[in-house]
Structures are given as C-alpha cells and as structure tokens.
Design an enzyme around this catalytic site. Structure first.
Site, PDB file in Angstrom:
ATOM      1  N   THR A   1      -8.760   5.094   6.588  1.00 22.13           N
ATOM      2  CA  THR A   1     -10.092   5.308   6.272  1.00 22.13           C
ATOM      3  C   THR A   1     -10.667   5.457   7.657  1.00 22.13           C
ATOM      4  O   THR A   1      -9.896   5.178   8.859  1.00 22.13           O
ATOM      5  CB  THR A   1     -11.141   4.198   5.920  1.00 22.13           C
ATOM      6  OG1 THR A   1     -11.257   3.032   6.650  1.00 22.13           O
ATOM      7  CG2 THR A   1     -10.593   3.793   4.470  1.00 22.13           C
TER       8      THR A   1
ATOM      9  N   TYR B   1       9.738   3.420  -3.461  1.00 26.37           N
ATOM     10  CA  TYR B   1       9.661   3.926  -2.170  1.00 26.37           C
ATOM     11  C   TYR B   1       8.944   2.740  -1.541  1.00 26.37           C
ATOM     12  O   TYR B   1       7.435   2.472  -1.690  1.00 26.37           O
ATOM     13  CB  TYR B   1       8.826   4.871  -1.985  1.00 26.37           C
ATOM     14  CG  TYR B   1       9.327   5.687  -0.508  1.00 26.37           C
ATOM     15  CD1 TYR B   1      10.270   6.495  -0.417  1.00 26.37           C
ATOM     16  CD2 TYR B   1       8.266   5.505   0.166  1.00 26.37           C
ATOM     17  CE1 TYR B   1      10.355   7.184   0.994  1.00 26.37           C
ATOM     18  CE2 TYR B   1       8.194   5.958   1.548  1.00 26.37           C
ATOM     19  CZ  TYR B   1       9.545   6.720   2.001  1.00 26.37           C
ATOM     20  OH  TYR B   1       9.610   7.366   3.370  1.00 26.37           O
TER      21      TYR B   1
ATOM     22  N   SER C   1       8.364   9.284   8.242  1.00 23.62           N
ATOM     23  CA  SER C   1       9.441   8.732   7.520  1.00 23.62           C
ATOM     24  C   SER C   1      10.808   9.202   7.831  1.00 23.62           C
ATOM     25  O   SER C   1      11.854   8.809   7.511  1.00 23.62           O
ATOM     26  CB  SER C   1       9.216   8.615   6.180  1.00 23.62           C
ATOM     27  OG  SER C   1       8.549   7.443   5.789  1.00 23.62           O
TER      28      SER C   1
END
Length: 379
Positions: free
Chosen positions: A160, A196, A90
């Site tokens: 995952t 966010y 980010s």
C-alpha cells in the site's frame, strides 16, 4: 506474460512477479532473419496502454537487437535506454537455483537433502516441518511452505502507498521473512501439489550460505556474474539506490486508476534471495543463453533444472528448478523466468538451445503485456 504471480496479495498495483518460460527447438519465426518489427510494435503497444516506458534486447544468430519506447522519467520526459539497469524481481530465483545446482554437481549438497539438515529449526511451526521438505521441493515450489508476501500485515506494510512510504528503507533479515511464513499453516503436504512461494527461495538462499559459509550474493557474484562478465548485474543487499544508467520506477499500488508514485529507491532486503537482484537486458540474455547452452551447469544438473511439474493455475506453463517452461500462442516453447518488484516488471527467456534470447522491462507495475512481446519475438 500471460500470468502474473505477485509479491503481494493483489494482482493489480502490487509488485508483479511475471512468470514465463518453455521448452522446444527454436522454430522459424518472424523475428529471425534480422527483423524484430513485431517485437518493437508490442513494446510500443505496452506504452500506449499505460506503461511509462519499456526496454528490450534480443540476441540470436544474427546479432543483438535493442529497442525502447516511452520514458524513463515522467517529470523530465527523458526516454528509456537500452542500457538501463532495473530491478528484476523473481528472475533472481534462476540465479539462486543455478548456484544450488552447481553445489550439487560439486557433491556438497543433494537436492534430496532436507531443509532441516541444513537449517535446523528454521522451517517449523503451524504444521511446517523442514524435516519433510527437500531442497528440490523448495526450488520447484512443491514444498507447501506459506508465501510470506501473502501475509496480510506484510501486504499492508509493503503493497500500500502508506505502508511502503513507512517501510521502503527498512532492513529485513531472511529469518524474519521466514518467520512471517511460519505464522501460517502450509498450503499442502510437501510434494503433493504446487504453489508459488517466495519463502521457498528465501530459505534456498539461507541454505547456500550454510553450505558455503558465504552469503548467497557472494556465491552468485563468484559463480555467475564474474565468469559470464555481467557488468550490469548485481545483488544490492540493503542498498536503496539504483546504479546508472537506469530509469525511474513507478507504481500505482492497489489502484490502477489512482496516482502514480515514484518507487525507484527502496531497500530490497524484503525480497531477499527471492527477488532482490538488479540487471539489464543484455546481461539477462547472456545469462539465460549461457545457462540453457550448458555453460553454467553439467548436463545432469541442467536436466534436473529442466525437469518440470505442472504450474497449477498457469495455462501452458510448467515449473522446473527456478526455471519455467512456457508454450507461446504459436506453439513455440521458451525457457526463462519473469519478475517484478515495485515499479518494475521484467521477463527474460530463451529457446531450449540458448541461441535466441529476449529480455524486457516495463518501468511500471500496473500495466503492460509481456506475452505480446514474447509472441512478437518468437512467433
């Protein structure tokens, strides 16, 4: 850092998007005067606590200081390098916001333009309405748009071990990521709260392309990377491999006590303009120092970027336009951002005048206290 927001729905083992920053004049601190012992101790502590390796570079009035700890390759034991390039997650958002603010300074877009004006029909569905959302609200996360990385199917496919193994080389278009978000209701009416959302910055990247006629990556390269001479910084698009020098990146996915997986190679298009960039610590110091030092934006646009709202749920932190204001434990404020993507957790911050900067990276996404590193450097 004290808070991690995630690309996935779980904090541990998912891609960690570290958030950081803050405001205020630089204070006299232990690291000034050329000493960085506390910073070094903090990155060594992170490795002792389980992170495979760490690298950090600080830049201040005394020069540049770098240190590493741990390994960049668990198989060979090769140490991390101060020149390592890594996925910054980010931190990409600050680059994207900078480009949009440059476009505003040029009179090509207004922060108060609606998303619908530039991307008709894109933000629409289940209560989302691009006609009520402004560019400013995208950049400060007050749009209410659902975060596509919180979608359960997306989490299963990317956060995952089994899902990541199937999808790590898939190419995902920005519109497809936004479409995932549109399957859900917004969090709140635009401008009424803070949440966010990576979708905000995927949409922001699409706006850049609509305004300029070029992909957001092209504009970042032209407007930021080349002018600042950032040789370690790139926007990889769909390229799965890492440029050299770099270390391996490791994840434990949803089980912090489980096996460690090498996740170095991946197609970062699933992060898009919310988090796909690559950089190194020296480049990030240069970028944030130049940004806060007024070398990338006119004064009015820099003040817009530093106009913050409360980052709900994150203590001592406020969010501007792709830039965070964070108060450290000693009361010192720093500006910057954090970011994470599979196997990589990073932070880059600077004092309000851009004169004292620090960037760091852990090549594991399940452990590591970046807060302690920032405290070590600035407190």
């Amino acid at each position: 850092m004290r808070v991690r927001t995630t690309l996935g729905t779980t904090l541990v083992g998912a891609t960690a998007l570290l958030v950081s920053a803050a405001l205020a004049a630089p204070a006299a601190c232990a690291s000034e005067g050329g000493g960085h012992a506390a910073t070094r101790k903090a990155i060594e502590a992170a490795v002792a606590a389980g992170v495979p390796g760490a690298t950090a570079t600080a830049k201040d009035g005394h020069g540049t200081w770098s240190a590493t700890a741990g390994v960049g390759d668990l198989r060979t034991g090769q140490p991390r390098s101060t020149a390592d390039r890594y996925r910054v997650g980010s931190i990409t958002k600050t680059f994207v916001a900078t480009v949009l603010l440059q476009l505003e300074a040029e009179g090509r877009i207004s922060l108060d333009d609606t998303v619908e004006k530039w991307l008709p029909g894109v933000v629409d569905g289940h209560g989302h309405d691009g006609g009520r959302i402004t560019v400013r609200q995208l950049l400060n996360h007050t749009s209410g748009i659902f975060n596509y990385t919180e979608d359960k199917d997306f989490g299963r496919d990317y956060f995952t071990e089994a899902g990541f193994d199937r999808h790590r080389y898939d190419t995902v278009a920005p519109r497809d990521l936004v479409a995932i978000a549109m399957k859900h209701a917004p969090y709140f009416a635009p401008g009424t709260a803070w949440h966010y959302s990576n979708t905000n910055y995927v949409v922001a990247g699409m706006v850049i392309e609509k305004v300029t006629g070029h992909p957001y990556a092209t504009e970042i390269e032209r407007r930021v990377i080349r002018p600042l001479h950032l040789p370690g910084t790139s926007v990889p698009g769909t390229k799965a491999t890492m440029p050299r020098p770099s270390s391996h990146a490791y994840s434990k996915f949803t089980d912090p006590n489980g096996p460690t997986y090498d996740v170095t190679n991946l197609n970062p298009s699933f992060a898009s303009s919310a988090g796909e960039m690559i950089s190194d610590s020296a480049d990030l110091d240069r970028f944030y120092g130049a940004l806060l030092g007024g070398k990338l934006l006119p004064g009015r646009q820099l003040e817009e970027m530093k106009t913050t709202v409360e980052a709900t749920g994150i203590p001592d932190t406020r969010y501007g336009l792709g830039l965070m204001d964070m108060k450290l434990t000693c009361g010192v404020h720093v500006w910057g951002h954090g970011g994470g993507i599979h196997g990589s957790a990073s932070a880059a911050v600077t004092t309000a005048d851009g004169r004292h900067a620090l960037a760091l990276n852990f090549n594991g996404d399940w452990s590591g206290d970046a807060d302690a590193v920032l405290d070590g450097e600035f407190c």
